[in-house]
Design a protein around this motif. Structure first.
Motif, PDB file in Angstrom:
ATOM      1  N   VAL A 106       1.159  -1.310   0.329  1.00 11.47           N
ATOM      2  CA  VAL A 106       0.391   0.069   0.141  1.00 11.47           C
ATOM      3  C   VAL A 106       0.731   1.341  -0.006  1.00 11.47           C
ATOM      4  O   VAL A 106       0.328   2.210  -0.753  1.00 11.47           O
ATOM      5  N   MET A 107       1.808   1.169   0.894  1.00 12.57           N
ATOM      6  CA  MET A 107       3.110   2.376   1.262  1.00 12.57           C
ATOM      7  C   MET A 107       3.193   3.171  -0.559  1.00 12.57           C
ATOM      8  O   MET A 107       3.350   4.112  -1.118  1.00 12.57           O
ATOM      9  N   VAL A 108       4.152   1.739  -1.038  1.00 14.62           N
ATOM     10  CA  VAL A 108       4.169   2.082  -2.375  1.00 14.62           C
ATOM     11  C   VAL A 108       3.634   2.617  -3.448  1.00 14.62           C
ATOM     12  O   VAL A 108       3.532   3.408  -4.160  1.00 14.62           O
ATOM     13  N   GLU A 109       1.937   1.791  -3.740  1.00 16.46           N
ATOM     14  CA  GLU A 109       1.163   2.428  -4.637  1.00 16.46           C
ATOM     15  C   GLU A 109       0.521   3.840  -3.589  1.00 16.46           C
ATOM     16  O   GLU A 109       0.554   4.792  -5.212  1.00 16.46           O
ATOM     17  N   LEU A 110       0.534   4.346  -2.422  1.00 20.76           N
ATOM     18  CA  LEU A 110       0.721   5.466  -1.759  1.00 20.76           C
ATOM     19  C   LEU A 110       1.760   6.573  -2.884  1.00 20.76           C
ATOM     20  O   LEU A 110       1.646   7.451  -2.957  1.00 20.76           O
ATOM     21  N   ALA A 111       2.084   6.109  -2.610  1.00 17.16           N
ATOM     22  CA  ALA A 111       4.308   6.655  -3.032  1.00 17.16           C
ATOM     23  C   ALA A 111       4.531   7.233  -4.938  1.00 17.16           C
ATOM     24  O   ALA A 111       4.200   8.351  -4.996  1.00 17.16           O
ATOM     25  N   ALA A 112       3.552   5.969  -5.447  1.00 22.70           N
ATOM     26  CA  ALA A 112       3.564   6.413  -6.363  1.00 22.70           C
ATOM     27  C   ALA A 112       2.254   7.177  -7.295  1.00 22.70           C
ATOM     28  O   ALA A 112       2.312   7.855  -7.646  1.00 22.70           O
ATOM     29  N   LEU A 113       1.596   7.779  -6.002  1.00 20.02           N
ATOM     30  CA  LEU A 113       0.230   8.590  -6.332  1.00 20.02           C
ATOM     31  C   LEU A 113       0.506   9.912  -5.881  1.00 20.02           C
ATOM     32  O   LEU A 113      -0.373  10.643  -6.333  1.00 20.02           O
ATOM     33  N   GLU A 114       1.665   9.959  -5.051  1.00 15.26           N
ATOM     34  CA  GLU A 114       2.418  11.666  -4.103  1.00 15.26           C
ATOM     35  C   GLU A 114       2.176  12.618  -5.934  1.00 15.26           C
ATOM     36  O   GLU A 114       3.036  12.441  -6.860  1.00 15.26           O
ATOM     37  N   ASP A 115       1.645  13.484  -5.388  1.00 12.44           N
ATOM     38  CA  ASP A 115       1.881  15.232  -6.497  1.00 12.44           C
ATOM     39  C   ASP A 115       2.345  16.199  -5.848  1.00 12.44           C
ATOM     40  O   ASP A 115       1.348  16.746  -4.980  1.00 12.44           O
ATOM     41  N   ALA A 160       0.327  13.982  -0.021  1.00  9.12           N
ATOM     42  CA  ALA A 160      -0.060  14.392  -1.612  1.00  9.12           C
ATOM     43  C   ALA A 160      -0.207  13.880  -2.150  1.00  9.12           C
ATOM     44  O   ALA A 160       0.021  13.664  -3.210  1.00  9.12           O
ATOM     45  N   VAL A 161      -1.179  12.950  -1.829  1.00 12.35           N
ATOM     46  CA  VAL A 161      -2.250  11.920  -2.985  1.00 12.35           C
ATOM     47  C   VAL A 161      -4.048  13.017  -3.389  1.00 12.35           C
ATOM     48  O   VAL A 161      -4.950  13.156  -1.819  1.00 12.35           O
ATOM     49  N   ASN A 162      -3.855  12.951  -4.292  1.00 11.81           N
ATOM     50  CA  ASN A 162      -5.515  12.969  -4.979  1.00 11.81           C
ATOM     51  C   ASN A 162      -6.348  12.494  -3.734  1.00 11.81           C
ATOM     52  O   ASN A 162      -6.226  11.330  -4.105  1.00 11.81           O
ATOM     53  N   GLY A 200      -9.118  11.240  -4.001  1.00 10.50           N
ATOM     54  CA  GLY A 200     -10.392  10.397  -5.437  1.00 10.50           C
ATOM     55  C   GLY A 200      -9.715   9.168  -5.759  1.00 10.50           C
ATOM     56  O   GLY A 200     -10.232   8.451  -5.753  1.00 10.50           O
ATOM     57  N   LYS A 201      -8.399   9.177  -5.772  1.00 12.34           N
ATOM     58  CA  LYS A 201      -7.586   8.282  -6.041  1.00 12.34           C
ATOM     59  C   LYS A 201      -7.849   7.220  -4.494  1.00 12.34           C
ATOM     60  O   LYS A 201      -7.075   5.922  -5.000  1.00 12.34           O
ATOM     61  N   LEU A 202      -7.627   7.953  -3.293  1.00 10.57           N
ATOM     62  CA  LEU A 202      -7.071   7.251  -2.275  1.00 10.57           C
ATOM     63  C   LEU A 202      -8.747   6.803  -2.058  1.00 10.57           C
ATOM     64  O   LEU A 202      -8.664   5.688  -1.547  1.00 10.57           O
ATOM     65  N   ARG A 203      -9.757   7.226  -2.127  1.00 12.78           N
ATOM     66  CA  ARG A 203     -11.352   6.689  -1.810  1.00 12.78           C
ATOM     67  C   ARG A 203     -11.395   5.431  -3.129  1.00 12.78           C
ATOM     68  O   ARG A 203     -11.559   4.776  -2.751  1.00 12.78           O
ATOM     69  N   ALA A 204     -10.942   5.428  -4.631  1.00 18.19           N
ATOM     70  CA  ALA A 204     -10.597   4.441  -5.503  1.00 18.19           C
ATOM     71  C   ALA A 204     -10.255   3.040  -4.749  1.00 18.19           C
ATOM     72  O   ALA A 204     -10.582   1.957  -4.395  1.00 18.19           O
ATOM     73  N   TRP A 245      -1.849   3.300   9.837  1.00 13.93           N
ATOM     74  CA  TRP A 245      -2.774   3.703  10.472  1.00 13.93           C
ATOM     75  C   TRP A 245      -1.301   4.298  11.109  1.00 13.93           C
ATOM     76  O   TRP A 245      -0.134   5.318  11.846  1.00 13.93           O
ATOM     77  N   ARG A 246      -0.939   3.209  11.454  1.00  9.48           N
ATOM     78  CA  ARG A 246       0.748   2.701  12.952  1.00  9.48           C
ATOM     79  C   ARG A 246       2.080   3.495  12.348  1.00  9.48           C
ATOM     80  O   ARG A 246       2.689   3.847  12.922  1.00  9.48           O
ATOM     81  N   THR A 247       1.555   3.823  10.628  1.00  6.54           N
ATOM     82  CA  THR A 247       2.864   4.594   9.699  1.00  6.54           C
ATOM     83  C   THR A 247       3.109   5.452  10.431  1.00  6.54           C
ATOM     84  O   THR A 247       4.298   6.306  10.445  1.00  6.54           O
ATOM     85  N   GLY A 248       2.450   6.136  10.674  1.00  6.61           N
ATOM     86  CA  GLY A 248       2.239   8.044  11.716  1.00  6.61           C
ATOM     87  C   GLY A 248       2.048   9.014  10.214  1.00  6.61           C
ATOM     88  O   GLY A 248       1.964   9.705   9.840  1.00  6.61           O
ATOM     89  N   ASP A 249       1.915   7.993   8.088  1.00  8.32           N
ATOM     90  CA  ASP A 249       2.116   8.875   6.932  1.00  8.32           C
ATOM     91  C   ASP A 249       0.694   9.372   6.896  1.00  8.32           C
ATOM     92  O   ASP A 249      -0.141   8.163   7.287  1.00  8.32           O
ATOM     93  N   SER A 250       0.606  10.462   6.947  1.00  8.90           N
ATOM     94  CA  SER A 250      -1.031  10.785   7.285  1.00  8.90           C
ATOM     95  C   SER A 250      -1.704  10.732   5.677  1.00  8.90           C
ATOM     96  O   SER A 250      -3.042  10.423   6.271  1.00  8.90           O
TER      97      SER A 250
END
Length: 225
Positions: free
Chosen positions: A6-15, A30-32, A34-38, A54-59
């Motif tokens: 999941v973290m890899v996928e979120l990192a790829a979506l950062e804008d 830094a993630v849209n 709409g894409k997060l909801r998808a 949650w425990r990652t601390g990343d927003s």
């Protein structure tokens, strides 16, 4: 999926442009959304994964966790800890609105948080009180709430002030017997009177907010035959 996946996928979506806009509002993701909801729609409900994210601390990971968690599965102390860890507005708001409001401990937390010396925590308590004012006012002393708002609203820190002001407006909107006092408090304190409001949006200045919503509801009421 694992947390790492999941973290890899979120990192790829950062804008960077999204991050720049969010930082102006105190957020750091830094993630849209709409894409997060998808992603959340694809993952569906996964409580264990939500806790790990949650425990990652990343927003961004925490926002996703709030979308895929099971709100009723959290214990009171767990929610209290999560709220105190939520220092960015979006994570804080989603936790309160998407999770705490659906949890059996919401009212106990409302009472505890409203009296907390941390204004960010207290703002969550007032947000839950506003929900009660609108939907389940039985048991609330609206006179006491108005007394507290009148005494503390003007000098409250920004996020707490916003939450208290929302409660003031909600009391005026939903409870006609307290409307005159709510309007008077708003007019005297002048909180958010000059807040920049885009065209087509309702001002957060309580007297304007109250009168506009009440007027809209009156206009929608069917004419008496």
């Amino acid at each position: 999926m694992t947390v790492a996946d999941v973290m890899v996928e979120l990192a790829a979506l950062e804008d960077p442009k999204i991050r720049e806009v969010n930082e102006k509002h105190g957020d750091d993701h830094a993630v849209n959304l709409g894409k997060l909801r998808a992603i959340a729609k694809r993952l569906k409900t996964q409580q264990d994964l939500a806790r790990e994210l949650w425990r990652t601390g990343d927003s961004a990971a925490r926002l996703l966790a709030l979308l895929i968690c099971r709100p009723k599965a959290f214990e009171r102390d767990e929610l209290d800890t999560m709220l105190r860890e939520s220092r960015t507005p979006k994570v804080h708001d989603w936790l309160v609105n998407y999770v705490v409001k659906k949890n059996a401990h919401s009212d106990a937390l409302r009472v505890a948080w409203s009296a907390d010396p941390d204004p960010v925590v207290a703002s969550a308590g007032w947000a839950l009180t506003t929900e009660r004012v609108a939907k389940k006012p039985d048991g609330l002393d609206l006179v006491v709430l108005l007394d507290e708002i009148e005494a503390d609203l003007k000098g409250a820190p920004d996020r707490l002030q916003w939450a208290m002001n929302h409660c003031l407006a909600q009391i005026g909107i939903e409870h006609a017997e307290h409307r005159a006092r709510a309007l008077d408090i708003g007019e005297r304190l002048q909180v958010l009177k000059d807040y920049p409001t885009p065209p087509g949006c309702t001002s957060p200045f309580a007297p304007v907010w109250i009168n506009e919503i009440v007027s809209r509801r009156t206009e929608r009421q069917p004419a008496e035959s």
